[in-house]
Design a protein around this motif. Structure first.
Motif, PDB file in Angstrom:
ATOM      1  N   TRP A 184       0.853  -1.197   0.000  1.00  0.00           N
ATOM      2  CA  TRP A 184       0.000   0.000   0.000  1.00  0.00           C
ATOM      3  C   TRP A 184       0.886   1.243   0.000  1.00  0.00           C
ATOM      4  CZ3 TRP A 184      -4.748  -0.459  -1.357  1.00  0.00           C
ATOM      5  CH2 TRP A 184      -5.594  -1.433  -0.876  1.00  0.00           C
ATOM      6  N   THR A 185       0.368   2.328  -0.522  1.00  0.00           N
ATOM      7  CA  THR A 185       1.010   3.647  -0.397  1.00  0.00           C
ATOM      8  C   THR A 185      -0.082   4.596   0.109  1.00  0.00           C
ATOM      9  OG1 THR A 185       0.479   4.077  -2.718  1.00  0.00           O
ATOM     10  CG2 THR A 185       2.702   3.282  -2.257  1.00  0.00           C
ATOM     11  N   LYS A 186       0.218   5.884   0.134  1.00  0.00           N
ATOM     12  CA  LYS A 186      -0.733   6.938   0.512  1.00  0.00           C
ATOM     13  C   LYS A 186      -1.350   6.692   1.888  1.00  0.00           C
ATOM     14  CE  LYS A 186      -2.461   6.368  -3.768  1.00  0.00           C
ATOM     15  NZ  LYS A 186      -3.042   6.483  -5.100  1.00  0.00           N
ATOM     16  N   ASN A 199      -2.966   0.633 -13.652  1.00  0.00           N
ATOM     17  CA  ASN A 199      -2.620   1.713 -12.726  1.00  0.00           C
ATOM     18  C   ASN A 199      -3.302   3.000 -13.232  1.00  0.00           C
ATOM     19  OD1 ASN A 199      -0.281   4.009 -12.016  1.00  0.00           O
ATOM     20  ND2 ASN A 199      -0.615   2.486 -10.430  1.00  0.00           N
ATOM     21  N   ASP A 200      -3.536   3.953 -12.327  1.00  0.00           N
ATOM     22  CA  ASP A 200      -4.201   5.194 -12.761  1.00  0.00           C
ATOM     23  C   ASP A 200      -3.354   6.003 -13.749  1.00  0.00           C
ATOM     24  OD1 ASP A 200      -2.431   5.780 -10.705  1.00  0.00           O
ATOM     25  OD2 ASP A 200      -3.789   7.109  -9.616  1.00  0.00           O
ATOM     26  N   THR A 201      -2.032   5.913 -13.645  1.00  0.00           N
ATOM     27  CA  THR A 201      -1.194   6.639 -14.608  1.00  0.00           C
ATOM     28  C   THR A 201      -1.408   6.050 -16.011  1.00  0.00           C
ATOM     29  OG1 THR A 201       0.651   5.159 -14.109  1.00  0.00           O
ATOM     30  CG2 THR A 201       0.587   7.231 -12.931  1.00  0.00           C
ATOM     31  N   MET A 233       6.107   3.198 -13.804  1.00  0.00           N
ATOM     32  CA  MET A 233       7.437   3.338 -13.178  1.00  0.00           C
ATOM     33  C   MET A 233       7.375   3.336 -11.659  1.00  0.00           C
ATOM     34  SD  MET A 233       9.326   6.024 -15.686  1.00  0.00           S
ATOM     35  CE  MET A 233       8.114   7.331 -15.612  1.00  0.00           C
ATOM     36  N   GLU A 234       6.196   3.616 -11.082  1.00  0.00           N
ATOM     37  CA  GLU A 234       6.102   3.858  -9.634  1.00  0.00           C
ATOM     38  C   GLU A 234       7.170   4.882  -9.242  1.00  0.00           C
ATOM     39  OE1 GLU A 234       3.867   3.113  -7.285  1.00  0.00           O
ATOM     40  OE2 GLU A 234       2.617   2.150  -8.808  1.00  0.00           O
ATOM     41  N   SER A 235       7.134   6.000  -9.984  1.00  0.00           N
ATOM     42  CA  SER A 235       8.179   7.004  -9.794  1.00  0.00           C
ATOM     43  C   SER A 235       8.077   7.721  -8.451  1.00  0.00           C
ATOM     44  CB  SER A 235       8.153   8.009 -10.946  1.00  0.00           C
ATOM     45  OG  SER A 235       6.870   8.576 -11.052  1.00  0.00           O
ATOM     46  N   LEU A 285      10.091  10.433  -3.415  1.00  0.00           N
ATOM     47  CA  LEU A 285       9.650  11.513  -4.315  1.00  0.00           C
ATOM     48  C   LEU A 285       8.199  11.882  -4.016  1.00  0.00           C
ATOM     49  CD1 LEU A 285      10.236  13.328  -6.842  1.00  0.00           C
ATOM     50  CD2 LEU A 285       9.144  11.546  -8.196  1.00  0.00           C
ATOM     51  N   GLU A 286       7.367  10.857  -3.813  1.00  0.00           N
ATOM     52  CA  GLU A 286       5.948  11.134  -3.541  1.00  0.00           C
ATOM     53  C   GLU A 286       5.795  11.993  -2.289  1.00  0.00           C
ATOM     54  OE1 GLU A 286       3.140   7.805  -2.415  1.00  0.00           O
ATOM     55  OE2 GLU A 286       2.109   8.587  -4.184  1.00  0.00           O
ATOM     56  N   LYS A 287       6.644  11.754  -1.298  1.00  0.00           N
ATOM     57  CA  LYS A 287       6.543  12.505  -0.044  1.00  0.00           C
ATOM     58  C   LYS A 287       6.972  13.967  -0.221  1.00  0.00           C
ATOM     59  CE  LYS A 287       6.744   8.506   2.986  1.00  0.00           C
ATOM     60  NZ  LYS A 287       7.648   7.488   3.541  1.00  0.00           N
TER      61      LYS A 287
END
Ligand code: BGC
Length: 440
Positions: A156-158, A193-195, A239-241, A268-270
């Motif tokens: 999980w993320t977010k 994925n949403d991207t 990429m899950e960048s 990067l997401e953070k």
């Protein structure tokens, strides 16, 4: 220079991403892509999606389920086969609702409860006639994909924690819930994925689209790899960048990371996504108050994590009044800070702006990294399709992205169009399902 403006200048320096650094990050990103694709250690997961770009001729009426983290959307979509899309029904449901006394995002909720909820919502939207409908499922988390309809959640993320989903086949979890709820008139065909959804939606009409991204609660990008090592054909790679790690961290970022659900992950997401931008601002402002650079009333609630949301930052950034009234309202409502001076309110607005600008510039650097890989000389036009609340709603964000592209490419940036792919993640699920269904 006052004490506050001196400290502010220091914060600006820490958050700034000058043109030279943009290019360096782009190069590091490109190298991380190459390593990830080759299966070498990399912070980029480079996950295959088993789908290329659409022809625009895909057609049919399809159910799309768009599961993003904050809510789940169910849409009934008709693709006409000439690049057009009609949405005949759509509804969005919160995954947590205090008033209704449920929260499917905590560790005390199970995957079964979550997917039963999604299945119930599908039943509310899809007419129960004799017709059957293919279903496309956007699941906006990192997944190992084994085929277009087989995706296993890596983690999980977010800040989502629902139990019993990590390591599981998400397609099977949905299928099992549909069976439990006796919904036999929809059949899942694709998970994306949403991207990927964002890229597919834009590419349905614009064949220059080769990058898709979400700048919303979460952040991530995908791109079209011209000859994927698995198939030797064009394939979209997630990429899950958001997990890209070769960027600097300030003491504020480190503090956010330490207290996050998964320290060390999603660096990067953070620094870039809506889930975290408000929290970075809170941490900076708390430190200013703690160090006596800003007055804080004793009863302030600045210590409460995630007490300012990204929408609040947008309100702060949109305030052009002489007295910064909207900024004052936000800080009073979120942090019980009722008597800041105009100078302090302006400092707060500057901090919000610096955090937003850094986010956009880091994101733009990663897109440049993709372009370095697929078309270093920018010999053709490229469209980058973006969806998400930051891109759509945060004042200045789209301009900051464009400015960063200019800083990297100069006049060449004209070849790169960054465009909103509205509802791309949901519509893309329908396009993916129709692609599979039309090829059967
Ligand atoms: C997820 C990605 C997703 C992005 C945007 C991230 O947290 O890991 O899979 O694309 O959020 O929703």
């Amino acid at each position: 220079m006052t004490d506050l403006s001196r400290v502010l200048a220091g914060i600006e320096e820490q958050l700034s991403v000058p043109a030279s650094l943009l290019k360096e990050i782009a190069e590091r990103f490109q190298a991380a892509m190459t390593a990830g694709l080759a299966g070498k250690p990399s912070s980029l997961k480079m996950l295959p999606s088993y789908i290329g770009v659409p022809t625009g001729r895909e057609q049919g009426t399809v159910v799309a389920v768009d599961f993003g983290g904050t809510n789940v959307r169910v849409l009934l979509i008709t693709l006409t086969g000439d690049g057009q899309v009609h949405i005949s029904n759509r509804r969005s449901f919160l995954l947590k609702d205090k008033r209704k006394n449920y929260d499917f995002t905590t560790a005390s909720a199970s995957g079964m409860q979550l997917f039963d909820f999604i299945a119930e919502k599908i039943a509310e939207i899809v007419p129960t006639t004799d017709k059957t409908y293919p279903l496309g499922h956007t699941f906006s988390f990192p997944c190992h994909q084994y085929d277009i309809n087989e995706a296993e959640l890596i983690s999980w993320t977010k800040e989502i924690k629902t139990a019993g989903v990590e390591g599981q086949n998400v397609g099977q979890l949905l299928q099992a819930a549909l069976e439990r709820k006796k919904i036999s008139y929809v059949y899942p065909q694709a998970i994306i994925n949403d991207t990927t959804g964002t890229l597919l939606t834009a590419a349905y009409r614009d064949n220059a689209t080769d990058i898709g991204a979400i700048c919303g609660t979460g952040h991530n990008s995908c791109y079209l790899e011209p000859g994927h090592p698995l198939t030797n054909k064009p394939m979209i790679v997630n990429m899950e960048s958001g997990n890209f790690s070769q960027i600097m961290q300030t003491k504020y970022d480190l503090c956010l990371d330490q207290d996050s659900e998964k320290p060390g992950a999603q660096r990067l997401e953070k620094q870039t996504s809506g889930q975290y931008l408000g929290e970075i601002v809170r941490i900076i402002v708390s430190s200013l108050v703690a160090d006596g650079h800003m007055a804080g009333e004793p009863a302030n609630t600045l210590h409460l994590p995630y007490s300012v949301r990204t929408e609040d930052l947008s309100t702060i950034l949109a305030d052009h009044t002489a007295g910064l009234e909207a900024v004052a309202e936000v800080v009073a409502a979120c942090w019980n800070l009722g008597n800041l001076t105009l100078g302090e309110l302006a400092a707060l607005q500057t901090i919000a702006r610096l955090v937003a600008i850094r986010s956009a510039r880091l994101v733009a650097a990663t897109w440049a990294g993709v372009l370095y890989r697929i078309d270093l000389e920018l010999s053709r036009s490229h469209t980058i399709a973006v969806d998400g609340s930051l891109y759509e709603k945060m004042p200045g964000y789209a301009e900051y992205l464009a400015q960063a592209m200019n800083d990297i490419w100069g006049i060449g940036a004209k070849k790169v169009t960054i465009r909103l792919s509205k509802d791309g993640s949901g519509i893309g699920a329908a396009i993916a399902a129709a692609t599979v269904y039309n090829s059967q």
